[in-house]
Design a protein around this motif. Sequence first.
Motif, PDB file in Angstrom:
ATOM      1  N   PRO A 174       5.452   5.430   6.969  1.00 44.75           N
ATOM      2  CA  PRO A 174       3.999   5.394   6.830  1.00 44.75           C
ATOM      3  C   PRO A 174       3.337   6.757   6.879  1.00 44.75           C
ATOM      4  O   PRO A 174       2.423   7.023   6.138  1.00 44.75           O
ATOM      5  N   ALA A 175       3.774   7.638   7.768  1.00 44.90           N
ATOM      6  CA  ALA A 175       3.120   8.936   7.871  1.00 44.90           C
ATOM      7  C   ALA A 175       3.964   9.980   7.165  1.00 44.90           C
ATOM      8  O   ALA A 175       4.677  10.756   7.772  1.00 44.90           O
ATOM      9  N   ARG A 245       4.774   1.432   2.044  1.00 42.82           N
ATOM     10  CA  ARG A 245       5.429   2.729   2.025  1.00 42.82           C
ATOM     11  C   ARG A 245       4.940   3.530   0.818  1.00 42.82           C
ATOM     12  O   ARG A 245       4.525   2.968  -0.202  1.00 42.82           O
ATOM     13  N   ARG A 279      -2.660   7.497   5.300  1.00 40.09           N
ATOM     14  CA  ARG A 279      -1.223   7.574   5.583  1.00 40.09           C
ATOM     15  C   ARG A 279      -0.748   9.028   5.635  1.00 40.09           C
ATOM     16  O   ARG A 279       0.063   9.404   6.467  1.00 40.09           O
ATOM     17  N   ASP A 284      -2.627   4.578  10.224  1.00 35.79           N
ATOM     18  CA  ASP A 284      -1.993   3.390   9.655  1.00 35.79           C
ATOM     19  C   ASP A 284      -2.565   3.046   8.287  1.00 35.79           C
ATOM     20  O   ASP A 284      -2.201   2.025   7.707  1.00 35.79           O
ATOM     21  N   GLY A 285      -3.459   3.871   7.763  1.00 30.65           N
ATOM     22  CA  GLY A 285      -4.044   3.634   6.455  1.00 30.65           C
ATOM     23  C   GLY A 285      -5.361   2.894   6.496  1.00 30.65           C
ATOM     24  O   GLY A 285      -6.031   2.762   5.474  1.00 30.65           O
TER      25      GLY A 285
END
Length: 376
Positions: A174-175, A245, A279, A284-285
Amino acid sequence: MVTMAPQKTSSRLLALLSLLQAHRDWSGGDLADRLDITPRTVRRDIDRLRELGYPIRAFKGPAGGYRLDAGSQLPPLLFDDGQAIALAVALQSVAGNGAIGEDAARALATVRQVMPPRLRRRIDMLRSTAVRTPDDSGTSPAVTEVLMELGRVIRAHEELRFDYGQETKAAAVPAVRADPAGGAGPGIRAVPARAADAVPARAADAGPPRAADAGPPRRTQPHHLVTWRGRWYLLAWDLDRDDWRTFRVDRLRPRTPTGPRFTPRELPGGDVAAFVTGRFRGTDGSSAEWPCRGQVVLDLPAEAVAPYAQDGVVEELGAERCRLTLGSWSWTGLAATLGHFGTAIHVVGPPQLTDAFAELAARYAAAATSTSALTQ
């Protein structure tokens, strides 16, 4: 009624094509009125355009009409002056891209060749060179064929399997490697604080996966193609990890055949740009904001800080002082970035930023001590 002078066939055809390109249905009578010609001439000119390769479809109705459809071949295109200049500038901007640079340069040469002299002179004055940043020197650009295939499966809502290099495992979490913390100065890089998400700088810049590098193929539901700072990324739902992702396109190789069709999932927040930005900034977006944001006063003039603040806010406090509000993926990352300005720093807040400076000071002091011990 004012009668217009008769138009030459070529200019009349261009005027007719310009109307048809407006993405609407035209009746024969409307076209005749707009061009000040007879309906019979309209029909004759429509036939001429069809002979040139334009897929013009006639439809039935009280007055009959015409529509320009998409075709299997690319016929001659018509641009007004503004469109032609915009196209040339866009082609120049990607001429240095390894994936489509050669095609863009050839397209630019073609467009320039057919431009009238007045436009060609304006384009020549806008000549520019696309320069890659130093950290892009070791990358392998995404090939056009892969981009086209990804675009196709996204549109068709087909599951996609692809090989992804072993060294890029962290780039798909994610990051993905975060932005520089506010971009305060050239050459500053930041990685996510979680060790599992860390991306070594050179590994992150490695080329496409080799057969020996590839692990099990990734199974995804592709959602969007996005660009971020000159790179292409695939935003997808990872079926094995049950989460969203982002994958660098130049590191994946699609497998065939593609999987079954799927119903697209709702992207958190519904905004692709905000989600991907979040992200890359370590969230977490759900938000495009930096997870850590602080404010300091620097003993530098605002004009010296502003060029390196990027999305930060710089406020002038006098001839030699300014207030800077900046964000980052972590408090220590923010403190380290602020240290690059090379001047006195006065923390306004929050307390977490003050603690981060204290932590960094202890680290740097320990590093200085260990260095002295090693040289003795």
